[in-house]
Design an enzyme around this catalytic site. Sequence first.
Site, short mmCIF file in Angstrom:
data_model
loop_
_atom_site.label_atom_id
_atom_site.label_comp_id
_atom_site.label_asym_id
_atom_site.label_seq_id
_atom_site.Cartn_x
_atom_site.Cartn_y
_atom_site.Cartn_z
N HIS A 426 0.82 -1.22 0.00
CA HIS A 426 0.00 0.00 0.00
C HIS A 426 0.85 1.27 0.00
CE1 HIS A 426 -0.65 0.06 4.71
NE2 HIS A 426 0.59 -0.21 4.40
N GLU A 427 0.23 2.36 -0.44
CA GLU A 427 0.93 3.66 -0.60
C GLU A 427 2.10 3.57 -1.57
OE1 GLU A 427 -0.80 5.84 0.55
OE2 GLU A 427 -1.90 4.74 2.09
#
Lengths: 569, 569
Positions: A426-427
């Site tokens: 994620h990110e």
Amino acid sequence: MNSKVLSRRDLDFLLYEWLDVQALTGRERFAEHSRETFDAFLDVSQQIAERDFAPHNRKNDLHEPTFDGNRVEMIPEVSHALRVFAESGLLGATMDAEHGGLQLPHVVQRACFLWFQAANTASSAYAMLTGGNAHLLLAHGTEEQIRRFVHPMIEGRFAGTMCLSEPQAGSSLSDVTTRAVKQADGTYRVTGGKMWISGGDHELTENIIHLVLARVAGAPAGVKGLSLFIVPKLDLATGERNGVTLAGLNHKMGYRGTTNTVLAFDDAVGELVGEEGRGLQYMFHMMNEARIGVGSGAVALGYTGYLHALAYARERQQGRPVTAKDPLAPPVPIVDHPDVRRMLLASKSYVEGGLALVLYAAKLLDQPSPENSLLLDVLTPIVKAWPSQWCRLADDHAIQIHGGYGYTREYPVEQFYRDNRLNSIHEGTDGIQALDLLGRKVTQQGGAGLALLLDRIRATAASAPAELGVPVLAACDRLAATTAKLWADPSTALVNATAYLDAAGHLVIAWMWLEQLNAAADREGDFYQGKRLAARYFVTHELPRIGPMLDLLDSGDTLLLDLDDAWLG
Amino acid sequence: MNSKVLSRRDLDFLLYEWLDVQALTGRERFAEHSRETFDAFLDVSQQIAERDFAPHNRKNDLHEPTFDGNRVEMIPEVSHALRVFAESGLLGATMDAEHGGLQLPHVVQRACFLWFQAANTASSAYAMLTGGNAHLLLAHGTEEQIRRFVHPMIEGRFAGTMCLSEPQAGSSLSDVTTRAVKQADGTYRVTGGKMWISGGDHELTENIIHLVLARVAGAPAGVKGLSLFIVPKLDLATGERNGVTLAGLNHKMGYRGTTNTVLAFDDAVGELVGEEGRGLQYMFHMMNEARIGVGSGAVALGYTGYLHALAYARERQQGRPVTAKDPLAPPVPIVDHPDVRRMLLASKSYVEGGLALVLYAAKLLDQPSPENSLLLDVLTPIVKAWPSQWCRLADDHAIQIHGGYGYTREYPVEQFYRDNRLNSIHEGTDGIQALDLLGRKVTQQGGAGLALLLDRIRATAASAPAELGVPVLAACDRLAATTAKLWADPSTALVNATAYLDAAGHLVIAWMWLEQLNAAADREGDFYQGKRLAARYFVTHELPRIGPMLDLLDSGDTLLLDLDDAWLG
């Protein structure tokens, strides 16, 4: 008894003996603070994390949030923990006093928040998302938007999300198709589907404030056509439901306590943040913060895994050391076995090195300058990706040290391992971070960012004992030479970007170890011996890994470009 | 459409084009077989694995076996699948025809069984355990024991376990305390607690035959005092329950469909296998087989993860390649991104390299000779540990390639990752394998095992194109020199044993790739291009990793011995 969540002793060393954080109180922004107030927030963070967050970490995993088509249900401990967290004031830790914030330095806030991420990464994520959302609006929203949206977030009444990804656009935000249509009253109507939205729905707060990337009618294709909108779950005036529906929950391998949602926006009322077409630029404000938060979370999970493994290794009796002469001697604690020590020492070097990096990066925000901003830019992909890989390995080692017990759900380390797996995704995945580092950060401003980073590393290495300083200096020279060579042929420079990220990451952590070594100086005691030991381990056992990576980059190997995917099977 | 369980094309290449398995039919033992019968068993294995094993793999994970204090309950698909497996005759695949076996070569059996391990590692484990148990009794049991215990196992009516570990004795079997008392009738009464017993209880078969390590009264301490006993769950004559109680189930992170048990033996009636005091020696018969089975299972899980990732990467559209000029060009399948290709190619090199090694090792059993036995001895720790680490990395890459989707339980790859984590632990941890390799296997018979291995590798490398052969020859020389140096100082030789195992493992897999490269020769087509590509990848991108490991070993570093554990934190 020492905490198995995190080490306050290590935090104190890093904050006060190394980073000289108390000197920040000489800056006007932090003038109301002192070592005593910093310590008070560190104390309260440990206390709340251990009392209100850690105890339901496993329960969060076993009883993940459910959706009955109407409401999201979750265990009540999450709501309680977040209420206590909000009451501590830490939601506004770094924010201006005029908005109800504490004006703590980022580095202190980061140290405080690590307690929560280590104790219960899933529950703490709601606070992290809300903080990131609020920071973005503080930077780019209007006074009125700050009053209406941010103030309730600081009070813990509203939560925040970031709505970027869509089912067909995860890593590639230029393909976002959610659209926004401007209304006569200046508001917009937002329509589209968003995917992977953490905290996208729940009953933890009165309202949820979504920050949504969308494309205004007529906007250009690509990232330049993206604008950012505030879309509350409920209308602030009437409390009526806005056109945002929870289409479903994603069921993850770990990190289960954080709802992860598919959201359907259907003519939802939104308001623009800043100007049209600058949405991604604003969102990067939040994303950069989130990336440091993700790296920090990876460190926290690795750190708690390490502490659990260390405690277990000291207590668990099994076998005799490989150097023992008598096969019938009584069993020894497994910490006496060289291979267990190897895993412990490696883990220590990863998690304490990662922690140093995360705090170093946070402190750059507290001393704003063009130079520090440039340095933070170049460090961000490393802060995000390196702990996601290597502090996860600490959790992997923690399972291995526990043996069969570590593989069972009766012990917490298997959850740390599953939870930490998300951080490489994620990110911005590790691969995205590699492209960001090599394709953007080390080239921007004519390579000034990398030059600055290498200058800092060299200065540290020059002050370190030659035995460990010299290999780090040599690695700096090699990385500089490799970088120059890569950019002599830009068309293929990015093909092996991941090897570049891995090499740069290990060099940066070697730097963090020399920094700690220098700070420990010749002080006596087990703690400082440990710092010297881990520094020596990292430079002699870990840093050499980068040799083959740089060799590969130097060779200009284009295997990955040249292959035909039909050959893969 | 290609199978996502395993690749028959690859198996055919390895078995027939490389290992020339059809030539085994020239041996008397396999004279009744032919390429056609081998193919028929490979066909039926794929068919049963895909039809009866793969479909309940996730269900096995979601609905793990439960124990109500009386019976173990599990999903009915497991029992059905194992019945079909038994009916295929594969439980006795390599056994003598006189016992109802098929007399298939081990290498063919191994290839067949990989289908089941890849399709459903948890359900297939029951068959693996039973097979290992039966093989031990065929080697060391009496005719009567074979008739009473092995024949029903081959028919699928009885299952088998191996009961070694105890709560205080996992890696260290010399600390086993379960005791056996001889009775006037020649039987023994066995009492003690056993831990981590896979398949230790269930209702899948009429009976369960435990092979139990225990200490006869008056036996010496240490491993020399261990004897091996057959302890059936139910008395064969009366069907009455023996003194073996299920004390509880362990709840694992993965591999959930295989019951893992705590067993209490209380005056359980057992009978001796072979002679007293030779129990561990017999058990190693089963353990060595189990270690190859574990390595094979790790390959299978990595392989199926790779095939899932490859299919996904071809189908999933996202972003543009890093070399694309136009940011608004339409999205491409992610297999076009260099970093995705890197993960795919790395995974291919791990799983196909691991598969080659597993089959090579199995074939050594089919051509028994002192030389082959020596080679298998030295290879066994590598066959066990290398795939457990690197084919697990293929599953890790498979998650990463799937992005957020890979982290959800809606896709199978996260389960492969969890399931595969066990393989570095059971049947001797990676650390134990490292000690076995460096402390025993490479030193036995004056180092003859390693010398033989290096001879074989050098012969292969000498026949390979110089570009890839020369680095492998150089690595052989380095490993030989490092080994000699290590054993010049035996007192600290084992401290960095894991680095040795890792280096030797990567060299062995490089060898397996040169073997495949030579077998592919200049044959045309995507499949052979793929073999050449992966060979080049492994030798140029992977083999260089061993440089720093050998440097470390050469340096005689004793950091892990010297440290004081108080310094760790």
